[in-house]
Design an enzyme around this catalytic site. Structure first.
Site, PDB file in Angstrom:
ATOM      1  N   LYS A 115      42.680  31.520  32.851  1.00  0.00           N
ATOM      2  CA  LYS A 115      42.434  32.377  34.017  1.00  0.00           C
ATOM      3  C   LYS A 115      41.626  31.581  35.019  1.00  0.00           C
ATOM      4  O   LYS A 115      40.857  30.691  34.651  1.00  0.00           O
ATOM      5  CB  LYS A 115      41.637  33.616  33.600  1.00  0.00           C
ATOM      6  CG  LYS A 115      41.813  34.772  34.560  1.00  0.00           C
ATOM      7  CD  LYS A 115      43.160  35.421  34.347  1.00  0.00           C
ATOM      8  CE  LYS A 115      43.296  36.727  35.067  1.00  0.00           C
ATOM      9  NZ  LYS A 115      44.404  37.509  34.489  1.00  0.00           N
TER      10      LYS A 115
HETATM   11  N1  GLU Z   1      47.541  38.114  36.254  1.00  0.00           N
HETATM   12  C1  GLU Z   1      48.531  38.653  35.371  1.00  0.00           C
HETATM   13  C2  GLU Z   1      47.930  39.057  34.049  1.00  0.00           C
HETATM   14  O1  GLU Z   1      46.756  39.295  33.944  1.00  0.00           O
HETATM   15  C3  GLU Z   1      49.737  37.742  35.226  1.00  0.00           C
HETATM   16  C4  GLU Z   1      49.453  36.397  34.656  1.00  0.00           C
HETATM   17  C5  GLU Z   1      50.644  35.443  34.722  1.00  0.00           C
HETATM   18  O2  GLU Z   1      51.736  35.865  35.090  1.00  0.00           O
HETATM   19  O3  GLU Z   1      50.428  34.292  34.395  1.00  0.00           O
HETATM   20  O4  GLU Z   1      48.623  39.224  33.081  1.00  0.00           O
END
Ligand code: GLU
Length: 425
Positions: A115
């Site tokens: 993240k």
């Molecule tokens: N931000 C989204 C999540 O928390 C998508 C993450 C992604 O597609 O890599 O799942």
């Protein structure tokens, strides 16, 4: 948000990392893991904090802070969104990265978890300023990311245009276009059909399954949705399309309700015009907080972490809670909801549709061959249904909540990858 010198949250504040670590500890205990393995899974493999000097439109310079945390890389490249929010700090990013690892393992997509976050309120900056912030951040974390290393995507406060800037910055440095470095790109730039609506569609697949599971007919059910952004808005739309009456929704500015059900299409038109659900003529105003305790069958918290806590979990009237957001339920609230017989479909299952279609986008980019929307949606539905079934079976076998079952399944898969690869050196 007050943080300590190393960027961690102060002890007095709700810390999503405490929730993430205690979920891991519970699963690891059930699975009988040795302490060393638990420590390996509790700590991110890599994390980087960067400062981002920004020249504002008025010529002044401001220095922002950003992070990228790669929690685990055992099953494949790290994967996870980039968040722009004033609440971003290192512990939040660590928690969100850990949840990405479990989410990818649970849905059996070949990724680890990561993240990113920048501590910024994007509403206070021009698009040109946000572009400069994005490009500088991308350039600072450049050595860490890439289609085989770590693949960012949108999250709170970021969108497909931000992904286009990241892709461009990375590609200019590489000297050629690298579509697979991010997902959630614009459709005309290698984005997948069905990616923008994927998280919401996934939320609704499992919501309908969960309502049926507790013996309710979705067409006779009511719902409340907290958050009307990338996840909540589509969830409200697809729930209404499935015949669920959406009685109340909220966003960061306030809430709106109608006892016969909101006209979601009209509400979306209002939001497009004004930027908020507030002031919608087809309902009456309600306090955003009250959405969480509305008298409905289904509650979808689709905003931020920690909104269901010890102080309000006892007041939740929904029979089923489906976590559109990451980490919306604290560990204390989770225990209260379980005790009261509320079925909670955990985030790592409920909102996984986004990363599933991110995976499809990355596969398409790597093959330079694009699928139709129907194909994407069918494959998404298959993945969600199969993960739902896996979690149901695990919960039934172990006699545990859906969250514990989902975490056990995911953690076991990651640990298995560790075991097979062995410890180097
Ligand atoms: N931000 C989204 C999540 O928390 C998508 C993450 C992604 O597609 O890599 O799942």
């Amino acid at each position: 948000m007050t943080t300590t010198a190393d960027g961690s949250r102060q002890a007095s504040q709700h810390n999503p990392l405490d929730d993430a670590r205690s979920q891991l500890a519970e699963a690891a205990q059930i699975l009988g893991f040795e302490p060393g393995l638990i420590d390996m899974l509790a700590v991110p493999r890599r994390e980087v904090t960067v400062s981002i000097p920004l020249r504002r439109d008025d010529g002044t310079i401001e220095v922002l802070t950003g992070h990228r945390v790669q929690h685990n890389l055992s099953r494949g490249p790290a994967k996870g969104g980039l968040r722009f929010s004033p609440d971003v700090d290192l512990d939040e990013v660590r928690a969100l990265a850990m949840w990405m690892t479990w989410k990818c393992a649970l849905l059996d997509v070949p990724y680890g978890g990561a993240k990113g976050g920048i501590t910024i309120d994007p509403r206070l900056y021009s698009r040109a300023e946000l572009e400069r912030v994005t490009r500088r951040y991308t350039s600072e974390i450049m050595p860490l990311i890439g289609p085989a290393k770590d693949i960012p995507a949108p999250d709170i406060g970021t969108d497909e245009e931000v992904m286009a800037w990241m892709m461009d910055t990375f590609s200019v440095a590489a000297g050629h276009t690298v579509l697979g470095v991010v997902t959630g790109k614009p459709a005309s730039l290698g984005g997948s059909a069905g990616r923008p609506s994927a998280t919401s569609r996934g939320v609704v697949h499992v919501s309908l399954a969960a309502l049926r599971h507790v013996g309710l007919d979705p067409a006779a059910c009511t719902a409340a949705v907290q958050g009307f952004g990338k996840v909540g808005r589509g969830a409200a739309r697809f729930l209404a399309e499935a015949g669920v009456r959406v009685l109340a929704v909220s966003d960061q500015y306030g809430g709106v309700a109608h006892e016969d059900g909101l006209d979601v299409a009209a509400l979306e038109a209002h939001v497009d015009e004004t930027g908020s659900v507030v002031g919608f003529a087809g309902g009456h105003p309600v306090d955003g907080e009250d959405i969480l305790t509305a008298d409905v069958d289904l509650l979808v918290p689709a905003a931020v972490e920690g909104v269901l806590h010890a102080g309000n979990a006892g007041l939740v009237r929904a029979r089923v809670v489906v976590e559109g957001a990451n980490g919306p339920t604290t560990q204390e609230a989770d225990a209260v909801l379980a005790e009261r017989g509320v079925t909670v479909v955990p985030d790592i299952l409920a909102n996984a549709g986004g990363v599933v279609v991110s995976y499809f986008e990355w596969v398409q980019a790597n093959q330079a061959y694009w699928w139709s929307q129907e194909e994407v949606e069918e494959r998404l539905a298959q993945r969600m249904t199969s993960a739902w079934t896996d979690v149901m079976n695990e919960a039934a076998e172990r006699g545990v909540t859906l969250r514990t079952a989902a975490t056990c399944l995911a953690v076991r898969r990651v640990a298995e990858a560790h075991r097979l690869r062995g410890l180097y050196p």
